[in-house]
Structures are given as structure tokens and as C-alpha cells.
Design a protein around this motif. Structure first.
Motif, PDB file in Angstrom:
ATOM      1  N   CYS A  24       0.841  -1.192   0.000  1.00  0.00           N
ATOM      2  CA  CYS A  24       0.000   0.000   0.000  1.00  0.00           C
ATOM      3  C   CYS A  24       0.877   1.244   0.000  1.00  0.00           C
ATOM      4  CB  CYS A  24      -0.876  -0.021   1.256  1.00  0.00           C
ATOM      5  SG  CYS A  24      -1.918   1.447   1.412  1.00  0.00           S
ATOM      6  N   CYS A  45      -6.419  -1.775  -0.222  1.00  0.00           N
ATOM      7  CA  CYS A  45      -5.547  -2.221   0.854  1.00  0.00           C
ATOM      8  C   CYS A  45      -6.390  -2.827   1.980  1.00  0.00           C
ATOM      9  CB  CYS A  45      -4.731  -1.035   1.375  1.00  0.00           C
ATOM     10  SG  CYS A  45      -3.886  -1.352   2.929  1.00  0.00           S
ATOM     11  N   CYS A  89      -0.083   3.051   3.701  1.00  0.00           N
ATOM     12  CA  CYS A  89       0.237   2.490   5.012  1.00  0.00           C
ATOM     13  C   CYS A  89       1.184   1.314   4.837  1.00  0.00           C
ATOM     14  CB  CYS A  89      -1.039   2.076   5.769  1.00  0.00           C
ATOM     15  SG  CYS A  89      -1.777   0.542   5.161  1.00  0.00           S
ATOM     16  N   CYS A 113      -5.841  -0.080   5.318  1.00  0.00           N
ATOM     17  CA  CYS A 113      -6.465   1.247   5.401  1.00  0.00           C
ATOM     18  C   CYS A 113      -7.568   1.446   4.373  1.00  0.00           C
ATOM     19  CB  CYS A 113      -5.389   2.329   5.227  1.00  0.00           C
ATOM     20  SG  CYS A 113      -4.724   2.388   3.543  1.00  0.00           S
TER      21      CYS A 113
END
Ligand code: ZN
Length: 881
Positions: free
Chosen positions: A424, A440, A427, A443
């Protein structure tokens, strides 16, 4: 006689192999039979799609085909699972080289186009390999071809990756790996070959920061790595340096300082006792660096050029590692910091594919936490659920498994199973998923990209015994054919492959993937050298098949399959086994031409000794062959068959049978025809697993064109018959003795001679019952029976255990030559007597050797003495002529 059933006059392997192969394929003869009692299965080690088959494949595949055909003939439902391996790095290299030749780099094409090119190559190479396997006569189930990157196998790979990840047994970590800077990928420890090479020890001065007039001296074989040094280490108990611990040193050529640290890893006896520590470029230093919290300074790019990090002096940035080394040595010398240079032989690790010098390199990779998988795999062998043959390979397996390290499974390649993990941008979460995720998993952001790397090629090979049978589905094939019965492979891939299949099999199926592991030797050339293109000593199996036929090659390979590390392949042996095939062909032709209207009859109970004897001998051969195959002693099976077919059947039986065949006793003639055909039928079945083509052809000639040996049963039982065997052994002893004298005395092969035999009544009776056979085989004009103590003047004598054969010399022999022969044998007998007497007069031997051995030597001495006396008598007689 049925003319249509008479095979061609001369043995032409290429013609019969084509015909038979087409028949087998058209009739689906290699599919598991549905009505089989019991199941038997082998997974073919999938050949790499890197080119064509070599002799090592032919050897291993022949062994497997022997087992498969033999088991099929036991009436079992037999599966030999076929497949090909994508062979990640090896195949990618083949295609890269092809592109190189056209001046194209894979990056010019981009990943998708390059991978398309590899698929094209896979089709070409795979097609070639399958064609070669068919030429060799392998009875694989061709309808079940699999590929490690086909849809099914890929599904299994993904499933295993995800399950291991979810259990925490697959993790991602920044670790030092073996880095191949030519292939630009991590490689496993097993893929690095360490060999002694000539190099240097450069002794470099590291000045004290607070007093540059003084220094410590460290020695290194890789001076360029000083760019990444984090410290100089000494042993904590080393008196010489105790006061220096904690002090700062100036790192030569670099505008920074490093500390002196104490670590027990340093050997104070080696060199100066001071060691430079480069945590990011040496496996030992990595551990030291972690213990002391040193910075991990990476100095290289993926291609082993010096990178452009700001701790690296500008003048070295961008240089190749060896160019940098030269420049730095020159600069050290110029600055007066090069203390001395020594020649030094040391181990250098090179990639087994690229031969490039491997660099320890710090990267993010995927690992399998292997200890948890290893334990049940060790237990499977300890408990005997899996058996290694020969057994000593278990030790090799245990040693490795008990010291096993986590398995680095990611490879920076394009050809292979892409890792199902997404990173990601927003994050740190890594999303591992069966389907391409939309966002993702951490998040929910949509800026995700898939890992570029692929899995180590052995990851998919490790699942092969069950992924090919339908796992993770609970398929009918899994139910029926798993665990497989045996894995046949070379010792060179026990770690790469065998161990990993056992670990994965136990983990995901709860069962062992195979019950036996038969480890065969590696094929060398006739001189024992490894076959290699550069040495020009490669023997190509296809060329051998073209020259001598697949059966001769297969028989040779079976005969070579002895337990051991290496076997030598001499082309002359293939040639002589082609002569064996000729013998098989010609003997069978003779049988067909003399069969009349007879048919084989497995229930026949003959009265004639010759016929009774050959059926008993067939029975012995069948039992011996079966037992040898059960114990994976292929060379013994081949040897038994060779002796039975060539010596017992062709040389003795067929010749002896001619007496009845050409005689006028109709009952004996008919019985002999049936036994001749029955025995032929029997040994064709026994020889079929090793030599399938010639036996199939002759079997169809024997039984009519609808018959198929490939799906026929193994040989039934025949009674053993000690009486007939003993009589025939006597006859053969006498004939051999006469033949040997004929040979020594140069009697023309066709010339009929006279003979007299002295023996007691019981022996005489046994021999006399086969008088016609004896006379025919020994080419006698007349045979006279004498009392056991009779003597014959002027005759050559063959003393046997319980008879003496006399061949009157008159008109037969040149007296001078015969005298010379006796003279020679006298000398030999005399020498033997002297040698044995000397042995028996040696107290060391008589006192320390086992009693039975001493008694045996005494017996030998008596025998040789008697022989000597006999020869003396013969000499006297001949001289008196
Ligand atoms: Zn995220």
C-alpha cells in the motif's frame, strides 16, 4: 507354419519401435486400468523446460518405467504422473541468452512481452522433451500432462502460500541474502557453489582518529567493502588490543570514523587479530553488526556497482566492484595505508547458474519459517514411513534437516509464480489475497501494487506429488494414488527437492508424499568424468537410440543401476547389448519357424528332462527378477535375465531342443515345441519392463496381432524340478568340458569326434538318459560308457567331479601340440601346488585364519596335486605314442 507370424529376418529397432509406440499410444495403454487390484503410482520428477533430455534423465526415467511396467503386469491400477517444470531461473536464463544473441535485453521488451517469449520457448522445449520420452518408450499417462505453471498447479501454489502466510509461517524480512549480481536476484544457499580460488590478502592500515601517526592493521580479501565498514573488532580477551576497545579509527579513503569493538567471534590467532566489520556485506559481520547495533551500510547496486549513497566518496560511485577494488588499492598505496599484499587461496561462492561471484546483500525477501515444517518431515523418515534406498542417504537427509535455515522463497525474476502480495502506498499493510484485491486490507486505500517478485522454483516442485493429483480438491486421484509408492531421483537434489516435498506433503496432506525414495547414481562418461558440453564427452540418449535402439540403451542403463554415487557409461556396452537384442530376435525367429501348430501352454507338465529343466530355470529367473525389482536392484534383475535368456535359453535349451525337433519321436517333438514357446512367452514377459519394444513385437508374433504385452500379466509359477536340473547340469558340465578341450586343441567346430566316459552307474544313468542331447551338443560321432576306474590310452582327459571324459587322440590331434598343452598345464599346476604349500606352511595363516578357510586351502592343494599327477600320466602316455 504360419508365414504371416514370422518376424522380419533382421532386427531393425527403429522400425519396430515406431510401430509399437504408435500402437501403445492409440490404445491408451498407459492409463491406469479401472479394474486393477491395488494401486501403484510414481510421480515423474518433472524435467526442466530448458532444452532437451540428457543421459541422466534417460537413466532415471528408465528405472521408473521398469517399475511402472512391472507393477502394471501385476494387475494393479498404475499411474505414472507426467509433467514439466518451469524451472524459474534456469529457463529465464536460456531465453535471456537467446535474446542477448540478438542484442536484446529483457528490460527492452518489458515483463509481459518477455514472459510471452518464455512461454513460446516452453512450448518448443516441452514438445521436444515429450517426444524424446516417447522415443525412450516411457509408459507415462500422456493424458495427464501437467506443468508447474499451469492453472491447476498455480492454484495449489497460491493456496499453500496463503495458508502458510496466514499461519505466520511465511514472513517478509530484511536480511542478508546470497545475491547474484548478473541475474540480479537472490539465490538460496544451495544454489551457491563454494570453490577454492587464488586471491589476495590486502593488509590495510586504519589510523587512530586521535593520533593518525599510529594505526591498526586489518587484512581483507575484499578491500572494496571497506566503504561499508561499521567497526573494527578484536577479541575481548586479547591483551594486545584491550586498551583500544572503544577508541575511534579513521576509515581509510572515507571521511568518517568507526569504533573498535570487542566480540568473541574474532579469532585472535588469525592474522593480526583485528577484523573489519562490514555488516551489510558479510554473513558473519551481519551477526556481529546486529549484536553491536552497527549501521548496515549497503555499498552496492543490484549489479554490484558501487552505489551513490552519500557516505561513499564520489570518486568510487558508479564503478563496477572490481574496478572500485583496483582504484581503492591504488589510492591506499598512494596514501601509504597499504601495509602489505599476500597471495591467498580462499573459498569463493559463485552462482551455480551464472557463475558470477555471489555478494552477500541486504534486501527485503520472503521467507518460510522452516523449523515447524521440518520436524514432522524428520519424524517421517525416523519412523520408517519414508525409507531411503540405499539407506545411508538418510544420514545426509537428517544432517541437513536438523540444521535447516529459514527458506528464502522470493526471487527477483520475471518467470515464475508471482507472489500474491500487494503493498500500500498509504500504510505499511501487506495484503495477501487469493484474488487481485481492489484496495488495501489495512487502510482501504486503493494505491496498491503487487509484489514484483516470483517464488523460488522449488516452491512449486515441493507440492508436485499432490498438486498434480488435484490437491487442494479432494479428488479421486488423491484418494487412489496418494501417497505415491516411490520417488526415483539423484542424490544431488535431496535438499532442493526431496526434503521440501516431504515437508510440504506432511504439512498439507498429513501424509508422506512417497513411501520409498530410491536414490540412483549419477551418470559419468566411460572414464568416470562428469559429462559436459565443454569437455565434449556428452553421450546423447537420442543418438544412442538412433544407433542401437531404445531397448539396447534401456538394458544398458538398467544393468548399470548399481547402488553408489557414480556409474560409468561406456558406449561399447550399449553396442554389445544391441548384440543381445539381436540374439533375442534370432532365437525367437528360430522358435517361430519351428513351432508347427503349437501354442504356449502355461499348464504343461513335460516329461523330457530338457523341457522340465528349462521351465524350472525360467521359474528361478522369474522369482529372482521379481525379488530384485522389489528391492530396487535393477542391475541384478538385468543380469539374471541376460544369463537366463542368452545362456540357458538361447545357447543351451534351443540347441538341446533341436534333438527332439529334428527327431522322429512325434510326442517329444510336440512337447518340445510347446515348452519352447511357453518359455519364450515367459521370458518375454520378464524382459518386457526393461526392453519393452522388442518384447512387445515378439509377443505379438507369438500370440497373434491382437495380443498386447504391455497389458499382459507377469509370469506364472512353474514347479522347481531338482532332478531335471541336476541331470541337465551334468550334461552341460560334460559338454562344456569336451568343448573346452576341442577349443584348446583346435578341433574344427563341425568335426565329429569320439568320446568315452568313465563314471559310476548312477552318474552314467543320468548322463545316458540324455545321450542324444549330449552327443549333439558336444558334436560326438560315438560315445562309449566305461567302468568308473577304467583308463584309456592316448586320450585327452577331462576330469569332472564324478566322471572322467576321454577323447581319443588318434586322428584328432597333433601330438606335438598336445604335449605342449600338457607341458603348459603341468607348469601351472606345479606353480599352484607350490603357492598353496607355502600358504599352508605359514604359521600366521594356519593359526589365525578360520578353520573352514584353512580346510578349503588344504582341499585345493589336494586337488591340484591330483591334477598334476594326472597330467604327468597323460604326458607319459602321449610320449609313448
Ligand atoms: Zn493501506
Amino acid at each position: 507354419m504360419n508365414e504371416a507370424l514370422e518376424p522380419k529376418k533382421t532386427y531393425d529397432p527403429s522400425e519396430i519401435e515406431q510401430t509399437v509406440s504408435a500402437q501403445w499410444l492409440a490404445s491408451d495403454a498407459f492409463k491406469p486400468r479401472v479394474d486393477g487390484h491395488g494401486a501403484y503410482s510414481i510421480t515423474l520428477p518433472p524435467p526442466n523446460v530448458t532444452g532437451s533430455l540428457h543421459m541422466g534423465h534417460a537413466f532415471s526415467d528408465t528405472i521408473q518405467d521398469i517399475l511402472i511396467r512391472w507393477q502394471r503386469m501385476q494387475g494393479k491400477s498404475v499411474l505414472w504422473q507426467l509433467g514439466l517444470d518451469h524451472a524459474g531461473i534456469a529457463t529465464q536464463m536460456v531465453v535471456e541468452r537467446q535474446l542477448d544473441a540478438k542484442g536484446i535485453h529483457r528490460r527492452d521488451l518489458g515483463r509481459d512481452t518477455f514472459v510471452e517469449k518464455v512461454w513460446e520457448w516452453k512450448a518448443e522445449s516441452g514438445g521436444m522433451i515429450l517426444g524424446q520420452m516417447k522415443r525412450l518408450g516411457l509408459s507415462l499417462d500422456w493424458s495427464r500432462e501437467r506443468f508447474t505453471m499451469d492453472e491447476h498447479s498455480s492454484h495449489a501454489v497460491q493456496e499453500v502460500f496463503i495458508r502458510l502466510f496466514e499461519e505466520g509461517l511465511i514472513y517478509r524480512g530484511k536480511r542478508l541474502v546470497n545475491w547474484d549480481p548478473v541475474l540480479e536476484t537472490a539465490v538460496s544457499d544451495l544454489e551457491v557453489q563454494h570453490e577454492e580460488e587464488e586471491g589476495h590478502f590486502w593488509h590495510i592500515q586504519y589510523p587512530y582518529a586521535d593520533d593518525p601517526s599510529k594505526h591498526m592493521v586489518v587484512a581483507t580479501t575484499r578491500p572494496e567493502t571497506l566503504l561499508g565498514d561499521g567497526a573494527v573488532a578484536v577479541h575481548p580477551d586479547d591483551e594486545r588490543y584491550r586498551d583500544l576497545i572503544g577508541r575511534e579509527l579513521i576509515l581509510p579513503l572515507c571521511n568518517r570514523t568507526i569504533p573498535v569493538i570487542a566480540d568473541a567471534y574474532v579469532d585472535p590467532e588469525f592474522g593480526t587479530g583485528c577484523v573489519k566489520i562490514t555488516p551489510a556485506h558479510d554473513f558473519n559481520d551481519y551477526e556481529v553488526g546486529k549484536r553491536h547495533n552497527l549501521p548496515m551500510r549497503n555499498i552496492f547496486t543490484n549489479t554490484a556497482h558501487i552505489n551513490t549513497e552519500d557516505f561513499i566518496p564520489e570518486q568510487y560511485q558508479g564503478l563496477d566492484r572490481y574496478e572500485a577494488r583496483e582504484r581503492m588499492i591504488a589510492d591506499l598505496e598512494a596514501e601509504g595505508l597499504l601495509y602489505k599484499v599476500e597471495a591467498h587461496t580462499h573459498k569463493v561462492g559463485r552462482g551455480d547458474r551464472s557463475h558470477a561471484v555471489i555478494e552477500p546483500y541486504l534486501t527485503d525477501q520472503w521467507y518460510v519459517a522452516i523449523k515447524e515444517l521440518a520436524e514432522p518431515a524428520i519424524e517421517a523418515v525416523e519412523s520408517g514411513d519414508i525409507r531411503f534406498v540405499p539407506q545411508h542417504w538418510e544420514k545426509t537427509y537428517f544432517e541437513w534437516m536438523r540444521n535447516i535455515q529459514d527458506w528464502c522463497i522470493s526471487r527477483q525474476l520475471w518467470w515464475g509464480h508471482r507472489i500474491p502480495a500487494w503493498y500500500c502506498a498509504d500504510c505499511d499493510h501487506i495484503t495477501v489475497s487469493r484474488d487481485t484485491p481492489a484496495c488495501c486490507g489495512g487502510c482501504g486505500g486503493t494505491s496498491i501494487r503487487q509484489d514484483e517478485d516470483v517464488l523460488d522454483t522449488w516452491f512449486s516442485s515441493g507440492l508436485w506429488p499432490f498438486s498434480t493429483l488435484g490437491w487442494p480438491e479432494n479428488s479421486e486421484e488423491m484418494e487412489k494414488f496418494y501417497s505415491t509408492n516411490v520417488l526415483v531421483t539423484g542424490f544431488d537434489i535431496i535438499f532442493f527437492w526431496v526434503a521440501r516435498m516431504i515437508m510440504m506433503g506432511k504439512k498439507f496432506t498429513g501424509k508422506v508424499p512417497f513411501k520409498d525414495v530410491y536414490i540412483h547414481a549419477l551418470i559419468r562418461d566411460a572414464q568416470g568424468q562428469k559429462m559436459s558440453k565443454s569437455k565434449g564427452n556428452v553421450v546423447d540418449p537420442l543418438e544412442m537410440i538412433d544407433l542401437y535402439g531404445a531397448d539396447a540403451l534401456r538394458f544398458t542403463l538398467a544393468h548399470m543401476a548399481t547402488p553408489g554415487r557414480d556409474v560409468k557409461l561406456d558406449v561399447k556396452r550399449i553396442e554389445s547389448n544391441r548384440n543381445f537384442m539381436n540374439k533375442v530376435w534370432n532365437a525367437s525367429r528360430f522358435v517361430f519357424m519351428n513351432r508347427g501348430d503349437a501354442r504356449p501352454d502355461a499348464t504343461i507338465q513335460p516329461v523330457n528332462d530338457v523341457n522340465r529343466w528349462i521351465l524350472a530355470a525360467l521359474n528361478d529367473c522369474a522369482r529372482g527378477t521379481h525379488k530384485a525389482l522389489e528391492e530396487y536392484r535393477f542391475n541384478e534383475a538385468a543380469g539374471l535375465l541376460y544369463n537366463f535368456i542368452w545362456a540357458s535359453y538361447c545357447d543351451w535349451y534351443v540347441e538341446a531342443a533341436k534333438v527332439a525337433l529334428y527327431g522322429d519321436d512325434e510326442a517329444a517333438k510336440e512337447e518340445t515345441r510347446v515348452v519352447m514357446l511357453t518359455t519364450l512367452d515367459g521370458w518375454l514377459r520378464l524382459l518386457h519392463p526393461i526392453c519393452p519394444f522388442i518384447t512387445e513385437t515378439l509377443f505379438q508374433e507369438l500370440h497373434g496381432n491382437e495380443a498386447r504385452l504391455v497389458s499382459a500379466d507377469w509370469v506364472g509359477d512353474y514347479a522347481s524340478d531338482d532332478q531335471a536340473v541336476s541331470r541337465m547340469n551334468r550334461v552341460m558340465d560334460v559338454v562344456s568340458a569336451i568343448r573346452s578341450i576341442r577349443g584348446e586343441m583346435n578341433v574344427a567346430p563341425g568335426k565329429r569326434i569320439e568320446a568315452q566316459i568313465a563314471a559310476d552307474d548312477a552318474v552314467k544313468a543320468e548322463l545316458a538318459s540324455q545321450e542324444k542331447v549330449l552327443m549333439s551338443l558336444a558334436k560326438l560321432e560315438s560315445l562309449e560308457w566305461l567302468a568308473s576306474d577304467a583308463e584309456v590310452e592316448s586320450a585327452a582327459v577331462a576330469p569332472l567331479a564324478d566322471a572322467r571324459v576321454f577323447l581319443p587322440l588318434a586322428g584328432l590331434v597333433n601330438v606335438a601340440e598336445e604335449l605342449a598343452r600338457i607341458e603348459k598345464n603341468l607348469l601351472r599346476a606345479e606353480a599352484d601346488v607350490i603357492k598353496l604349500k607355502a600358504r599352508l606352511s605359514n604359521p600366521k595363516f594356519v593359526d589365525s585364519a578360520p578353520e573352514a578357510v584353512v580346510a578349503k586351502v588344504r582341499g585345493e592343494l589336494d586337488e591340484h596335486k591330483a591334477k598334476y599327477e594326472e597330467l604327468l600320466v597323460a604326458q607319459t602316455k602321449l610320449k609313448a605314442l
